[in-house]
Enzyme design. Sequence first.
Site, PDB file in Angstrom:
ATOM      1  N   ASN A  26       0.812  -1.224   0.000  1.00 46.64           N
ATOM      2  CA  ASN A  26       0.000   0.000   0.000  1.00 46.64           C
ATOM      3  C   ASN A  26       0.846   1.274   0.000  1.00 46.64           C
ATOM      4  O   ASN A  26       0.568   2.213  -0.744  1.00 46.64           O
ATOM      5  CB  ASN A  26      -1.007  -0.013   1.144  1.00 46.64           C
ATOM      6  CG  ASN A  26      -0.356  -0.153   2.503  1.00 46.64           C
ATOM      7  OD1 ASN A  26       0.767  -0.648   2.633  1.00 46.64           O
ATOM      8  ND2 ASN A  26      -1.044   0.278   3.538  1.00 46.64           N
ATOM      9  N   GLU A  69       4.232  -4.434  12.687  1.00 51.28           N
ATOM     10  CA  GLU A  69       3.341  -3.280  12.519  1.00 51.28           C
ATOM     11  C   GLU A  69       2.163  -3.788  11.711  1.00 51.28           C
ATOM     12  O   GLU A  69       2.264  -4.034  10.511  1.00 51.28           O
ATOM     13  CB  GLU A  69       4.082  -2.149  11.790  1.00 51.28           C
ATOM     14  CG  GLU A  69       3.484  -0.776  12.064  1.00 51.28           C
ATOM     15  CD  GLU A  69       2.379  -0.408  11.098  1.00 51.28           C
ATOM     16  OE1 GLU A  69       1.195  -0.568  11.502  1.00 51.28           O
ATOM     17  OE2 GLU A  69       2.655   0.017   9.983  1.00 51.28           O
ATOM     18  N   CYS A  72      -3.167   1.140   6.946  1.00 54.45           N
ATOM     19  CA  CYS A  72      -3.381   0.537   8.262  1.00 54.45           C
ATOM     20  C   CYS A  72      -3.966   1.539   9.249  1.00 54.45           C
ATOM     21  O   CYS A  72      -4.682   1.161  10.176  1.00 54.45           O
ATOM     22  CB  CYS A  72      -2.072  -0.044   8.805  1.00 54.45           C
ATOM     23  SG  CYS A  72      -0.743   1.164   9.005  1.00 54.45           S
TER      24      CYS A  72
END
Length: 487
Positions: free
Chosen positions: A156, A254, A288
């Site tokens: 992304n 993460e 995210c």
Amino acid sequence: MSNIGESQVWNGRIFSEGWKAAKGGTHDVIEPATGERIGVIGTGSPEDIDNAVVSATKAQAAWAATPFDQRAAILREAARLLKERAPEINEWNVRECGSTRPKAEWELHATFEQLQMAAAIPMQPDGALYPSAMPGRINICRQVPIGVVGVIAPWNFPILLGMRSVAPALALGNAVVLKPDTQSGVAGGLLLAKVFEDAGLPAGVLHVIPGGPAAGDALVRHPKVGMISFTGSTAVGRAIGEICGRMLKKVALELGGNNAIVVLEDADIEAATSNGAWGSFLHQGQICMQTGRHLVHRSIAQQYAQRLAERARNLAVGNPAKDPVHLGPLINQKQLDRIDNIVQQSVSEGATVLAGGKHVGLFYEPTVLAGVKPGMPAYEQEIFGPIAPITVFDTDEEAIDLVNSSEYGLAAAIHTQSMSRGLAMSSRVRVGMVHVNDQTVNNEFHVPFGGMGASGNGGRFGGPANVHEFTQTQWVSLMDKPIQYPF
């Protein structure tokens, strides 16, 4: 449209002590906006990963022994080349990853800042002097390289989120094996490998091997890899954490998020809806830190929903390589199907579509859902798409409970005219990052970044946090004359 990478040195190859064919074969680069083939990358096999790790292990000691100013100079040159090659890198980010041009430009500049920050790390103090109860003893605690760091980066924000780990790991004397996602192998991998090669990084210190789950698993399980830095889904992160735990290997995770924007009754509606739209719809919501839940005080919920829906309807969706659009395509059909299923199932359970809810191909309209309640898919799940679900609350206590009801704990935003009220609430929400009168998608290269709960294992990226993340602590004690013990 033709293969725009066919004349490049990386075409169909991986980067591992130079450009070479991958034992895992090749993978077509497909443009999400058009479905057309625009390039070919090499895809790493477990054997490619093993060869890379062995090579990196051999190269690491000499790299760690390289004077800090020389390591820093290479990172600064990489930053310069990144800027110089911005048109090419941005074009691939748009074509390969479906990024809008402003998003691609922001990502490249943020990556440039990451490299500059990393170049400054080696000149910082790398240890501390501790007192001793033993007369004449000197206690030094210093940070030493881990060795080989494996970096598994997502599609992304492939340039920034790969370099967020690669740059500080290299700066601190580690060798790195980067495995970008095959959906971003050019922008998030091979173009960066060329930058470092041309910046003068010694052979073997960095390997870039796009690949799928088998390559990632081989990297995680390799006994000579001392640390894994993974950015991606919580489900995959849990599996990686389990393997690294058994191997007693350092791991930075993460992971996902279901981030909330809390809009209190005294909030500025115009500003709050602007923030809510940006947080939910930026890069098609494929972030995210995306604002996945809009928690709005009942007294202003209708006004907020109407204004947010107006903003959503005013956003242009289309091919970012051809038109100046706000939203590009979703990355693939699987993601679209999952997102649409969340929307349709939530509607069947009582949510109302105020804007969007439709798609053509991989282009999903920015969508606003009202009447979303706990238990609905749009409330419970990480959406990772351009969806803004609105849930109503009545009190600050209820808002805090709603934020904390998610297993995720990455980011949150609070809108209020009272900074002290926002600060007080921030200490009670279980998330790694809280932004008062802002939105959830925030990153500053020098500020520690990371989540809590299912959003990560407490690792942090950014500024001084990098030093401890990508090193081990070593205690060295020294005495001029040896101690005489009673044995």
